[in-house]
Design a protein around this motif. Structure first.
Motif, PDB file in Angstrom:
ATOM      1  N   ILE A 126      -0.162   7.103   7.958  1.00  0.00           N
ATOM      2  CA  ILE A 126       0.395   5.768   8.185  1.00  0.00           C
ATOM      3  C   ILE A 126      -0.661   4.872   8.827  1.00  0.00           C
ATOM      4  CG2 ILE A 126       2.130   4.456   9.475  1.00  0.00           C
ATOM      5  CD1 ILE A 126       3.988   6.964   9.058  1.00  0.00           C
ATOM      6  N   GLU A 127      -1.394   5.424   9.791  1.00  0.00           N
ATOM      7  CA  GLU A 127      -2.462   4.670  10.459  1.00  0.00           C
ATOM      8  C   GLU A 127      -3.529   4.231   9.444  1.00  0.00           C
ATOM      9  OE1 GLU A 127      -4.426   2.570  13.208  1.00  0.00           O
ATOM     10  OE2 GLU A 127      -2.481   3.519  13.513  1.00  0.00           O
ATOM     11  N   TYR A 132      -2.493   1.084   7.539  1.00  0.00           N
ATOM     12  CA  TYR A 132      -2.566  -0.164   8.308  1.00  0.00           C
ATOM     13  C   TYR A 132      -3.994  -0.503   8.749  1.00  0.00           C
ATOM     14  CZ  TYR A 132       2.481  -0.472   8.341  1.00  0.00           C
ATOM     15  OH  TYR A 132       3.777  -0.589   7.958  1.00  0.00           O
ATOM     16  N   LYS A 146       0.860  -1.181   0.000  1.00  0.00           N
ATOM     17  CA  LYS A 146       0.000   0.000   0.000  1.00  0.00           C
ATOM     18  C   LYS A 146       0.896   1.231   0.000  1.00  0.00           C
ATOM     19  CE  LYS A 146      -3.580  -2.201   2.790  1.00  0.00           C
ATOM     20  NZ  LYS A 146      -4.376  -2.090   4.025  1.00  0.00           N
TER      21      LYS A 146
END
Length: 88
Positions: free
Chosen positions: A82-83, A86, A48
């Protein structure tokens, strides 16, 4: 994009403006990642990604003057993005 490729792109006379939300920009980055992933083992591959609006320049918050990544600074500055990667 690798720095060398970025500099070739920047000097291109037909360079176009881009937006981080532009499907053409995202497709171009995805194609480059797909080419790079072809040379990597599965665990090393990029799964990703997120295109950010700010260019990372040497000596900035993201890169040292010798082009090394400042991981702590990036993790703090882009924590939300970034969160998102994920989370979904």
């Amino acid at each position: 994009m690798e720095p060398a490729g970025r500099h070739r792109w920047r000097s291109c006379p037909r360079r176009r403006a881009f937006s981080v939300d532009d499907p053409a920009t995202i497709a171009e980055v995805a194609a480059g990642i797909e080419r790079a992933n072809g040379h990597l083992s599965r665990v090393e591959q990029i799964k990703k990604f997120k295109v950010v609006a700010k260019e990372w320049l040497p000596g900035s918050d993201e890169l040292t003057p010798t082009m090394k990544i400042k991981r702590k600074s990036i993790a703090a500055k882009y924590a939300a993005q970034i969160e998102e990667l994920y989370a979904g």
